[in-house]
Scaffold this motif. Structure first.
Motif, PDB file in Angstrom:
ATOM      1  N   HIS A  96       0.826  -1.202   0.000  1.00  0.00           N
ATOM      2  CA  HIS A  96       0.000   0.000   0.000  1.00  0.00           C
ATOM      3  C   HIS A  96       0.865   1.258   0.000  1.00  0.00           C
ATOM      4  CE1 HIS A  96      -2.943   3.003   1.377  1.00  0.00           C
ATOM      5  NE2 HIS A  96      -3.804   2.259   0.698  1.00  0.00           N
ATOM      6  N   GLU A  97       1.939   1.239   0.816  1.00  0.00           N
ATOM      7  CA  GLU A  97       2.774   2.449   0.887  1.00  0.00           C
ATOM      8  C   GLU A  97       3.514   2.699  -0.430  1.00  0.00           C
ATOM      9  OE1 GLU A  97       5.186   1.567   4.317  1.00  0.00           O
ATOM     10  OE2 GLU A  97       6.660   0.426   3.148  1.00  0.00           O
ATOM     11  N   GLN A  98       3.599   1.651  -1.276  1.00  0.00           N
ATOM     12  CA  GLN A  98       4.253   1.816  -2.585  1.00  0.00           C
ATOM     13  C   GLN A  98       3.236   2.116  -3.690  1.00  0.00           C
ATOM     14  OE1 GLN A  98       7.554   2.037  -2.963  1.00  0.00           O
ATOM     15  NE2 GLN A  98       7.587   1.843  -0.731  1.00  0.00           N
ATOM     16  N   GLY A  99       1.993   2.357  -3.299  1.00  0.00           N
ATOM     17  CA  GLY A  99       1.000   2.823  -4.269  1.00  0.00           C
ATOM     18  C   GLY A  99       0.090   1.754  -4.846  1.00  0.00           C
ATOM     19  N   ALA A 100       0.226   0.509  -4.369  1.00  0.00           N
ATOM     20  CA  ALA A 100      -0.631  -0.561  -4.901  1.00  0.00           C
ATOM     21  C   ALA A 100      -2.065  -0.418  -4.376  1.00  0.00           C
ATOM     22  CB  ALA A 100      -0.066  -1.930  -4.488  1.00  0.00           C
ATOM     23  N   LYS A 101      -2.995  -1.016  -5.115  1.00  0.00           N
ATOM     24  CA  LYS A 101      -4.357  -1.180  -4.591  1.00  0.00           C
ATOM     25  C   LYS A 101      -4.365  -2.515  -3.851  1.00  0.00           C
ATOM     26  CE  LYS A 101      -6.045  -0.323  -8.764  1.00  0.00           C
ATOM     27  NZ  LYS A 101      -6.997  -0.440  -9.870  1.00  0.00           N
ATOM     28  N   VAL A 102      -4.951  -2.539  -2.673  1.00  0.00           N
ATOM     29  CA  VAL A 102      -4.859  -3.748  -1.852  1.00  0.00           C
ATOM     30  C   VAL A 102      -6.231  -4.211  -1.376  1.00  0.00           C
ATOM     31  CG1 VAL A 102      -3.774  -4.807   0.163  1.00  0.00           C
ATOM     32  CG2 VAL A 102      -2.560  -3.018  -1.060  1.00  0.00           C
ATOM     33  N   ILE A 103      -6.452  -5.503  -1.520  1.00  0.00           N
ATOM     34  CA  ILE A 103      -7.659  -6.128  -0.954  1.00  0.00           C
ATOM     35  C   ILE A 103      -7.184  -6.919   0.267  1.00  0.00           C
ATOM     36  CG2 ILE A 103      -9.581  -7.718  -1.367  1.00  0.00           C
ATOM     37  CD1 ILE A 103      -8.656  -7.204  -4.498  1.00  0.00           C
TER      38      ILE A 103
END
Ligand code: NDP
Ligand code: 8X3
Length: 254
Positions: free
Chosen positions: A27-34
């Protein structure tokens, strides 16, 4: 290298330990996370922590086959194209010898570590194959390669994870879908609390007097495998604390 900001990552068992640290890393690297797990309050805290942005939480017990497929079918469009599945939900229960072990514990470990992982993989793979883009990252363990007393069914479930990972690699040849088995050694998470069913004293013992892996170390390993260039597949990656190594064979002498 793969740009993490272009990834949608689904993590099972995101409410604690490696799963939580993995959500944070991506998340901190910009990914979308489920982020999925059984404890709703932890999922709510997680969504809150990440500002409800690029994060979708789903209460999910991976043992529930129908719920796994329903979750994948019902993902909001922003999160629907999952690139990375981190099959992390899992547990050990008990450390008794096979002759004394609680058979319900064996069922729970097989249902979660093997069957839950199978369901999540099977539910997400068709989409990955269709898009010709994906990565299944499974949490195995050193316990899947090296035996220890009391590791009976737990170690066997992780041996399953290792072989399942290699076998699906074979099935996926020709697709740009990668498969990785991450095999950590001793790591300090809620793992031991769960194994010893809340007996805090017993749970503390394995970590006393040494520096175990931290959840962030394992998340970093997962992140490494996922962000390697797409032509690189890490098959198996074993990672231990420096302060952990192997025993010689033991002998019982008359
Ligand atoms: P934790 O106990 O800290 O976290 C386990 C996670 O799995 C929790 O988020 C828990 O969430 C979730 N979980 C358990 N059962 C289910 C289920 N039926 N459905 C959905 N989620 C579930 O342990 P770790 O972070 O240490 O473990 C993660 C993985 O790594 C496991 O597969 C474990 O076997 C493996 N591993 C651990 C090592 C260690 O020493 N810690 C070493 C090697 C491998 P919730 O209760 O909210 O559902
Ligand atoms: C967890 C590591 O050695 O406690 O998979 O089984 S161990």
């Amino acid at each position: 290298k793969v740009d993490p900001a272009e990834l949608t990552v689904l993590v099972t068992g995101a409410t604690a330990g490696f799963g939580y640290a993995t959500v944070k890393r991506f998340h901190e690297q910009g990914a979308k996370v489920i982020a999925t797990g059984r404890r709703q309050e932890r999922l709510d805290e997680l969504a809150q922590e990440f500002g409800h942005e690029r994060i979708h939480t789903v209460k999910l017990d991976v043992r529930d086959r129908e719920a796994v497929f329903k979750m994948v079918d019902n993902l909001p469009s922003l999160f629907a194209e999952v690139d990375v599945l981190v099959n992390n939900a899992g547990l050990a229960l008990g450390l008794e010898g096979a002759q004394d072990a609680v058979i319900d514990d064996w069922d729970t470990m097989v249902d979660t570590n093997c069957k839950g992982l199978m369901y999540c993989t099977r539910a997400l793979l068709p989409g990955m194959c269709k898009r010709d883009r994906g990565h299944i990252i499974n949490l195995g363990s050193v316990a899947g390669s090296y035996p220890y007393p009391g590791g009976n069914v737990y170690g066997a479930t992780k041996a399953f994870v290792a072989q399942f990972s290699l076998n699906i690699r074979s099935d996926l040849l020709g697709y740009n879908v990668r498969v990785t088995d991450i095999e950590p050694g001793l790591a300090h998470t809620e793992f031991s609390e769960v194994r010893f069913k809340g007996d805090t004293e017993k749970a503390k013992k394995p970590y006393e007097g040494l520096q175990p892996l931290r959840k962030e170390d394992v998340a970093e390993t997962i992140y490494f495998a996922a962000t390697m260039p797409r032509h690189v597949n890490i098959n198996r990656l074993e990672v231990m604390p420096t302060m952990q190594a192997f025993n010689p064979f033991k002998f019982h002498k008359e």
